[in-house]
Design a protein around this motif. Sequence first.
Motif, PDB file in Angstrom:
ATOM      1  N   HIS A  92      64.496 -29.411  75.084  1.00  0.00           N
ATOM      2  CA  HIS A  92      65.569 -28.929  75.587  1.00  0.00           C
ATOM      3  C   HIS A  92      66.589 -29.935  76.360  1.00  0.00           C
ATOM      4  O   HIS A  92      67.623 -30.467  76.160  1.00  0.00           O
ATOM      5  CB  HIS A  92      66.010 -27.554  75.868  1.00  0.00           C
ATOM      6  N   ILE A 111      73.724 -32.122  72.455  1.00  0.00           N
ATOM      7  CA  ILE A 111      74.115 -30.967  71.600  1.00  0.00           C
ATOM      8  C   ILE A 111      74.693 -29.844  71.889  1.00  0.00           C
ATOM      9  O   ILE A 111      74.940 -28.980  71.259  1.00  0.00           O
ATOM     10  CB  ILE A 111      72.531 -30.409  70.908  1.00  0.00           C
ATOM     11  N   HIS A 112      75.172 -29.957  73.198  1.00  0.00           N
ATOM     12  CA  HIS A 112      76.142 -28.960  73.757  1.00  0.00           C
ATOM     13  C   HIS A 112      77.590 -29.256  73.359  1.00  0.00           C
ATOM     14  O   HIS A 112      77.884 -30.363  73.340  1.00  0.00           O
ATOM     15  CB  HIS A 112      75.811 -28.453  74.999  1.00  0.00           C
ATOM     16  N   HIS A 121      70.102 -25.153  68.151  1.00  0.00           N
ATOM     17  CA  HIS A 121      69.283 -24.096  69.003  1.00  0.00           C
ATOM     18  C   HIS A 121      68.499 -23.197  67.952  1.00  0.00           C
ATOM     19  O   HIS A 121      67.567 -22.807  68.179  1.00  0.00           O
ATOM     20  CB  HIS A 121      70.109 -23.475  69.695  1.00  0.00           C
ATOM     21  N   HIS A 249      77.602 -17.309  76.249  1.00  0.00           N
ATOM     22  CA  HIS A 249      76.338 -18.223  76.281  1.00  0.00           C
ATOM     23  C   HIS A 249      76.189 -18.923  77.804  1.00  0.00           C
ATOM     24  O   HIS A 249      75.420 -18.759  78.456  1.00  0.00           O
ATOM     25  CB  HIS A 249      76.425 -19.308  75.215  1.00  0.00           C
ATOM     26  N   HIS A 253      73.885 -18.041  81.315  1.00  0.00           N
ATOM     27  CA  HIS A 253      73.081 -19.091  81.844  1.00  0.00           C
ATOM     28  C   HIS A 253      73.163 -18.948  83.344  1.00  0.00           C
ATOM     29  O   HIS A 253      72.346 -18.908  84.061  1.00  0.00           O
ATOM     30  CB  HIS A 253      73.312 -20.530  81.354  1.00  0.00           C
ATOM     31  N   PHE A 271      71.370 -26.919  82.307  1.00  0.00           N
ATOM     32  CA  PHE A 271      70.718 -27.012  81.073  1.00  0.00           C
ATOM     33  C   PHE A 271      69.168 -27.816  81.166  1.00  0.00           C
ATOM     34  O   PHE A 271      68.401 -27.406  80.451  1.00  0.00           O
ATOM     35  CB  PHE A 271      71.491 -27.894  80.135  1.00  0.00           C
ATOM     36  N   PHE A 280      65.091 -17.523  78.281  1.00  0.00           N
ATOM     37  CA  PHE A 280      66.019 -18.564  77.396  1.00  0.00           C
ATOM     38  C   PHE A 280      65.968 -18.040  75.938  1.00  0.00           C
ATOM     39  O   PHE A 280      66.904 -18.338  75.173  1.00  0.00           O
ATOM     40  CB  PHE A 280      65.494 -20.132  77.556  1.00  0.00           C
ATOM     41  N   HIS A 284      68.867 -16.977  73.246  1.00  0.00           N
ATOM     42  CA  HIS A 284      69.266 -18.052  72.206  1.00  0.00           C
ATOM     43  C   HIS A 284      69.145 -17.176  70.942  1.00  0.00           C
ATOM     44  O   HIS A 284      69.788 -17.336  70.079  1.00  0.00           O
ATOM     45  CB  HIS A 284      68.821 -19.338  72.285  1.00  0.00           C
TER      46      HIS A 284
END
Length: 352
Positions: A92, A111-112, A121, A249, A253, A271, A280, A284
């Motif tokens: 990740h 990837i965010h 994810h 999301h 976190h 992250f 986590f 997800h």
Amino acid sequence: TIGKDSVIAPNLTTCHESSELDIHVYCCPPKNGSDLTVFDFRFPDPSNPLRVRRPTHLLDDNYIAKYNEALTIMKSLPYSDPRSFSRQADLHCLYCTGAYYQQNSRTPLNIHRSWLFFPWHRMMLHFHERILGSLIGDDTFALPFWPWDIPEGMLMPEMYLNSSFFDKERDISHFPPTVVDLDYRCSFSESTCPERGLTPDEQVNANLAFMYNQMVSGAKKTELFMGCHYKAGEEGLCDGPGTIETAPHNTLHRWVGSSLNSPAREDMGVFYSAARDPIFYPHHANIDRLWEVWRGFHMDNDITDPDWLDSFFYFYDEKSQFTRVKIRDVLDITKLRYSFEKVDVPWLNARP
Ligand code: C2O
């Protein structure tokens, strides 16, 4: 190089030290002993049993003991083993801090905050789940999901406060009986954040109304829900997360992460370290479930852009085979041989 210029893919030879919020991290796989022979993704056998993901509040002791055993084994594997928990966490980290450049440019891959968010994810969880199952020889093993969108799930799940599921890098003031705040306002630059101070009932109702907004009224168009169209190279960069990615999301976190000795609210609050916290994964799994719920409302709105469908990433499977997976491979969860137990979603009637 493989693939078209406009699809997103990492250049594996470019892994480098990276950073998030000025915190420098190195999460690249060990150079020695990493077998980079690439396998193309293949669907699990259609005759395999379906792995049914269940909500955390409905799990029984047998299941919890099994999951604890699998996770304990995973945590005991050495870092050199790509199936190990620490390697999963660093996977990740790799893809969220720009540790790889893209295949045809010097643009870091992240990837965010775009339409890569949901499929990437999903891939990560799929392999994580298969690895956990194989460590205990159970091909029906499924991850649980933490259904923080419904009242029964609006506390940190009890099981994550114990055994191999516990992580001490969390905000203890958010342990039960504190109700989750799905709209927790805590930006990445502050480590102590204001609490809303609502009563439990008020917080539950505020959460339901918020879910209605993120899933329904604020997510009518595909791009609003999925995020912006991030494509390869400098020109393709975009920064526009979908409704659910922004909140709950990101907000959860931050809400779970520690506010005490961790400048960035590690583990969950930032992250690079988020996947070190076992919570986590059910977090997800719920995001993954909500993607399916949203698709159920918008049958004709699936993205057909080949640049998205053909974008690909690499994961190790339960046999430690290094596997190239395209987004088009993960759009049908039945083909991936898992499903979600259905739960009622009262937020659907919570139009404010
Ligand atoms: Cu890649 Cu919940 O973050």
